[in-house]
Design a protein around this motif. Structure first.
Motif, PDB file in Angstrom:
ATOM      1  N   GLU A  49       0.736  -1.378   0.056  1.00  0.00           N
ATOM      2  CA  GLU A  49       0.125   0.033  -0.029  1.00  0.00           C
ATOM      3  C   GLU A  49       0.778   1.350   0.031  1.00  0.00           C
ATOM      4  O   GLU A  49       0.408   2.327  -0.386  1.00  0.00           O
ATOM      5  CB  GLU A  49      -0.999   0.043   1.152  1.00  0.00           C
ATOM      6  CG  GLU A  49      -1.747  -1.357   1.359  1.00  0.00           C
ATOM      7  CD  GLU A  49      -3.165  -1.125   1.727  1.00  0.00           C
ATOM      8  OE1 GLU A  49      -3.706   0.064   1.515  1.00  0.00           O
ATOM      9  OE2 GLU A  49      -3.815  -1.880   2.210  1.00  0.00           O
ATOM     10  N   LEU A 129      -4.927   8.662   2.840  1.00  0.00           N
ATOM     11  CA  LEU A 129      -4.288   7.405   2.723  1.00  0.00           C
ATOM     12  C   LEU A 129      -3.545   7.038   3.730  1.00  0.00           C
ATOM     13  O   LEU A 129      -3.414   6.083   4.311  1.00  0.00           O
ATOM     14  CB  LEU A 129      -3.750   7.169   1.464  1.00  0.00           C
ATOM     15  CG  LEU A 129      -2.911   6.048   1.061  1.00  0.00           C
ATOM     16  CD1 LEU A 129      -3.918   4.958   0.852  1.00  0.00           C
ATOM     17  CD2 LEU A 129      -2.084   6.337  -0.210  1.00  0.00           C
ATOM     18  N   LYS A 131      -3.502   8.518   6.741  1.00  0.00           N
ATOM     19  CA  LYS A 131      -4.045   8.445   8.040  1.00  0.00           C
ATOM     20  C   LYS A 131      -4.704   7.011   8.213  1.00  0.00           C
ATOM     21  O   LYS A 131      -4.577   6.298   9.153  1.00  0.00           O
ATOM     22  CB  LYS A 131      -5.449   9.232   7.960  1.00  0.00           C
ATOM     23  CG  LYS A 131      -6.482   9.253   9.214  1.00  0.00           C
ATOM     24  CD  LYS A 131      -7.724   9.894   9.060  1.00  0.00           C
ATOM     25  CE  LYS A 131      -8.834   8.721   9.078  1.00  0.00           C
ATOM     26  NZ  LYS A 131     -10.138   9.265   9.172  1.00  0.00           N
ATOM     27  N   ASN A 132      -5.278   6.589   7.022  1.00  0.00           N
ATOM     28  CA  ASN A 132      -5.989   5.201   7.027  1.00  0.00           C
ATOM     29  C   ASN A 132      -4.922   3.948   7.177  1.00  0.00           C
ATOM     30  O   ASN A 132      -5.113   2.640   7.549  1.00  0.00           O
ATOM     31  CB  ASN A 132      -6.975   4.878   5.701  1.00  0.00           C
ATOM     32  CG  ASN A 132      -8.131   5.715   5.870  1.00  0.00           C
ATOM     33  OD1 ASN A 132      -8.550   6.086   7.018  1.00  0.00           O
ATOM     34  ND2 ASN A 132      -8.681   6.096   4.829  1.00  0.00           N
ATOM     35  N   LEU A 133      -3.614   4.411   6.454  1.00  0.00           N
ATOM     36  CA  LEU A 133      -2.689   3.289   6.708  1.00  0.00           C
ATOM     37  C   LEU A 133      -2.071   3.218   7.923  1.00  0.00           C
ATOM     38  O   LEU A 133      -2.014   2.060   8.527  1.00  0.00           O
ATOM     39  CB  LEU A 133      -1.408   3.882   5.946  1.00  0.00           C
ATOM     40  CG  LEU A 133      -1.421   3.475   4.258  1.00  0.00           C
ATOM     41  CD1 LEU A 133      -0.308   4.369   3.710  1.00  0.00           C
ATOM     42  CD2 LEU A 133      -1.660   2.113   4.135  1.00  0.00           C
ATOM     43  N   ASP A 135      -3.724   4.034  10.723  1.00  0.00           N
ATOM     44  CA  ASP A 135      -4.893   3.082  11.599  1.00  0.00           C
ATOM     45  C   ASP A 135      -4.953   1.724  11.364  1.00  0.00           C
ATOM     46  O   ASP A 135      -5.372   1.084  12.053  1.00  0.00           O
ATOM     47  CB  ASP A 135      -6.321   3.789  10.961  1.00  0.00           C
ATOM     48  CG  ASP A 135      -6.758   5.146  11.606  1.00  0.00           C
ATOM     49  OD1 ASP A 135      -5.874   5.565  12.299  1.00  0.00           O
ATOM     50  OD2 ASP A 135      -7.585   5.802  11.257  1.00  0.00           O
ATOM     51  N   SER A 136      -4.314   1.267  10.142  1.00  0.00           N
ATOM     52  CA  SER A 136      -4.879  -0.324   9.935  1.00  0.00           C
ATOM     53  C   SER A 136      -3.679  -0.894  10.545  1.00  0.00           C
ATOM     54  O   SER A 136      -3.483  -2.090  10.284  1.00  0.00           O
ATOM     55  CB  SER A 136      -5.031  -0.340   8.432  1.00  0.00           C
ATOM     56  OG  SER A 136      -3.912   0.134   7.933  1.00  0.00           O
ATOM     57  N   ILE A 137      -2.450  -0.097  10.827  1.00  0.00           N
ATOM     58  CA  ILE A 137      -1.324  -0.835  11.525  1.00  0.00           C
ATOM     59  C   ILE A 137      -1.693  -1.683  12.818  1.00  0.00           C
ATOM     60  O   ILE A 137      -2.414  -0.861  13.834  1.00  0.00           O
ATOM     61  CB  ILE A 137      -0.139  -0.027  11.918  1.00  0.00           C
ATOM     62  CG1 ILE A 137       0.301   0.694  10.512  1.00  0.00           C
ATOM     63  CG2 ILE A 137       0.995  -0.668  12.198  1.00  0.00           C
ATOM     64  CD1 ILE A 137       1.319   1.715  10.508  1.00  0.00           C
ATOM     65  N   GLU A 138      -1.118  -2.745  12.817  1.00  0.00           N
ATOM     66  CA  GLU A 138      -1.398  -3.394  14.222  1.00  0.00           C
ATOM     67  C   GLU A 138      -0.235  -3.340  14.941  1.00  0.00           C
ATOM     68  O   GLU A 138       0.636  -4.316  14.818  1.00  0.00           O
ATOM     69  CB  GLU A 138      -2.142  -5.068  13.749  1.00  0.00           C
ATOM     70  CG  GLU A 138      -3.333  -5.056  13.437  1.00  0.00           C
ATOM     71  CD  GLU A 138      -4.298  -6.344  13.708  1.00  0.00           C
ATOM     72  OE1 GLU A 138      -4.588  -6.205  14.993  1.00  0.00           O
ATOM     73  OE2 GLU A 138      -4.235  -7.035  12.759  1.00  0.00           O
TER      74      GLU A 138
END
Ligand code: SF4
Lengths: 151, 334
Positions: A49, A129, A131-133, A135-138
Motif C-alpha cells: 500500500e 491514505l 491516515k488510514n494506513l 490506522d490499519s497498522i497492528e
C-alpha cells in the motif's frame, strides 16, 4: 477501567517555538525517517500500500516547538529531505501533544481536525491514505496507554 | 429491560478489534472497493483482513455485518454480485444492502443468508419495509435519520422486521440514499463511487488567521483559527442566502441519542448503530464503550437512568463541529 497514563492536552511556551524555528531542521527529519524505516523493516507498515506514497514529499510541523521535518518515500525507504521544499505534497501541522495522542491511539485524527488541533494541507487524498494506513497498522505490544478515565 | 444490539463501525482491523473489545454486539464493515459507501483510500477490508476480522469477532461472540450499500453501476453489476458472494463465503452474519436488484440477487442466490436493508435503501415507511420483507426476506431495516421518534414507533408497530436506528455520529440527513449534492459539486456521490465529496476534490487552504475549505474549487466554508471545523461536504458549508451567510443546509454537528435512550428502547428498537467507518480505532473505542456503559445502565429499567456527564463529555469531544443534536428524533414538525 483503571486510570493509567493519559497524555494530556498541553502547549509548550511560545518562546520554545521562536528558538526552535532558528535551529537546523534536519535532525527532526532524521529521527522521524529512522523510526519509519525501522517500522518498515519490522513489517509493521503494509509495503504494497505504500507504493502510493512513492516520490511524494511530506512535511511534519510541530507548532509549539517550531520543529519541522521534510522527508520523502522512494524505492521502499523513507528519506530525509535536506532542503526545505516550498510546497510538499502533504503537510501536517499540530501541537506536540496532539501528535503524541495520535501515536498512542488516544485521540482520533478527525477529532483533532474538528477541534482545529491538527491541520492537513496539500493533497487531501494522500492525507486520507496516510491516515488510514496508520490506522490499519497492528502495533504489537503497544505500551498499555489507557484511553481516558473510567466511565 | 431487553437491550437493543449495539452496532459499531470499523474501517480497519484495529478498529474492529476495538469495537469487539469494548462491548459491541455487532461490527459493520465493508470491502475495499466501491460496493460500500465509505470507499476511501486505505480504508476497509480486503479478503484476508476480513477473514481475520470475522474470526476475531466470532471468537468473542460478536456478529459481523457487511455493508454492500452502494448501487450497482451499469455495466459492472458483476462486481457487486461478486462482493455479495464473497460476503457469504466469509460467513458474515448479515449483509446490509440498499439496491433492490442486489437484494433480489442475494435472496435468490443465497436464500439462507440473513439480509438487512441499508439506510441507503431509504425506507421511511412500514409499507416500504414490509415490501422488502415480502420480496427479499429482509430480517432488519435501518431507518434513515429523517424520522421523528413517533414515526419510528409507527413503523415498528406495523412490521415484524427488526428496526435499527442511528444512535451516534456525523449527520447525513439529506434524504439518505438520494442525496446528489456531492455529484453536483464533483460529479461523484456516495451512490455512484461510494464516497461523498471524495478527498481528491477537497482542498484545505491555510492562510494567516483563516482556513478555507474548497470542494472541486468551490469555496464551501471559511474558519477562523479557533473555530471548530466539520467534514468538507456541501451540506455542511456556509452559504450566502438573501444577504446572510450561514449554515443554510445543516450545521456541522453529530447525532447523540443518549438523552432519549430509554424512549428508543421502549418503542422496541432492535439495534442502535454508530456512524463512522472512516474514523480511527481511538474513536471506535471511545464511542463503543460510552454507549455500552449507557445501555448497560438501563438493564434494570429506566427509572434511575441518568446521562452521566462523563459520557456526554466523551461523545461531544469526538463530535463533528464538537457539538451534538437529537436530530430529527425530537423535531416537532414532520
Ligand atoms: S452532501 Fe451531506 S447529506 Fe449529502 S450525502 Fe454528503 S454528507 Fe450526506
Amino acid at each position: 477501567m483503571n486510570t493509567s497514563f493519559i497524555i494530556p492536552k498541553f502547549r509548550l511556551p511560545s518562546f520554545i517555538a521562536s528558538v526552535g524555528e532558528k535551529l537546523p531542521q534536519w535532525p527532526h527529519a532524521m529521527v522521524l525517517v529512522t523510526a519509519l524505516n525501522t517500522a518498515l523493516k519490522l513489517k509493521f507498515l503494509p509495503e504494497n500500500e505504500l507504493t502510493a506514497l512513492n516520490g511524494k514529499s511530506f512535511r511534519v510541523h510541530i507548532r509549539d516547538t517550531g520543529g519541522e521535518a521534510f522527508f520523502t518515500y522512494r524505492n521502499g525507504l523513507f528519506r530525509p529531505l535536506f532542503s526545505r521544499s516550498e510546497s510538499p505534497d502533504l503537510s501536517f501541522s499540530a501541537y506536540l501533544s496532539a501528535y503524541l495522542q495520535l501515536m498512542a491511539r488516544q485521540e482520533d485524527p478527525d477529532t483533532l481536525f474538528f477541534s482545529r488541533e491538527l491541520e492537513v494541507t496539500g493533497d487531501t487524498e494522500l492525507g486520507l491514505l496516510v491516515k488510514n494506513l496508520l490506522d490499519s497498522i497492528e502495533w504489537p505490544n503497544l505500551p498499555r496507554l489507557k484511553l481516558g478515565k473510567s466511565i | 429491560m431487553k437491550l437493543p444490539d449495539l452496532i459499531c463501525p470499523a474501517g480497519s482491523l484495529p478498529a474492529l478489534k476495538a469495537a469487539v473489545d469494548n462491548g459491541a454486539d455487532a461490527v459493520y464493515l465493508g470491502f475495499k472497493n466501491d460496493t460500500n459507501a465509505r470507499n476511501f483510500a486505505g480504508l476497509n477490508f480486503d479478503q484476508k483482513a476480513m477473514t481475520e476480522g470475522v474470526r476475531y469477532a466470532h471468537a468473542k461472540g460478536c456478529e459481523i455485518l457487511l455493508a454492500i450499500n452502494t448501487f450497482a453501476q451499469a455495466g459492472r453489476v458483476a462486481d457487486w454480485h461478486k462482493s455479495v458472494d464473497a460476503a457469504v463465503d466469509q460467513g458474515v452474519d448479515a449483509i446490509i444492502l440498499a439496491d433492490v436488484g442486489l437484494l433480489d440477487y442475494a435472496s435468490q442466490r443465497h436464500p439462507q443468508q440473513r439480509l438487512h436493508l441499508s439506510v441507503q435503501g431509504s425506507a421511511t415507511s412500514y409499507e416500504a419495509v414490509n415490501f422488502c420483507q415480502r420480496e427479499f426476506g429482509i430480517k432488519r431495516a435501518v431507518l434513515p435519520r429523517v424520522l421523528t421518534l413517533a414515526q419510528v414507533e409507527q413503523v415498528i408497530k406495523n412490521t415484524t422486521v427488526e428496526i435499527e436506528v442511528f444512535g451516534f455520529g456525523s449527520l447525513c440527513v439529506m434524504n439518505e440514499g438520494r442525496c446528489w449534492l456531492s455529484s453536483y459539486a464533483c460529479g461523484e456521490s456516495p451512490n455512484t463511487v461510494g464516497a461523498c465529496s471524495p478527498a481528491k476534490y477537497v482542498k484545505w487552504d491555510k492562510k494567516p488567521g483563516v482556513m478555507e475549505t474548497r470542494l472541486n474549487g468551490i469555496l464551501i466554508d471559511r474558519f477562523g483559527d479557533e473555530e471548530p471545523a466539520g467534514y468538507p461536504t456541501l451540506c455542511k458549508g456556509r452559504f450566502e442566502v438573501e444577504g446572510d451567510t450561514y449554515y443554510a443546509l445543516e450545521e456541522p454537528t453529530s447525532l447523540n441519542v443518549l438523552p432519549i435512550l430509554p424512549e428508543i428502547i421502549k418503542i422496541g428498537v432492535r439495534a442502535i448503530k454508530v456512524e463512522g467507518r472512516q474514523r480511527s480505532p481511538a474513536y471506535v473505542t471511545q464511542v463503543t464503550r460510552t454507549l455500552r456503559a449507557a445501555l448497560d445502565s438501563l438493564k434494570n429499567g429506566a427509572a434511575s437512568y441518568q446521562v452521566k456527564p462523563a459520557w456526554q463529555a466523551e461523545l461531544s469531544k469526538v463530535s463533528e463541529g464538537s457539538q451534538a443534536t437529537l436530530g430529527a428524533y425530537n423535531r416537532p414538525w414532520r
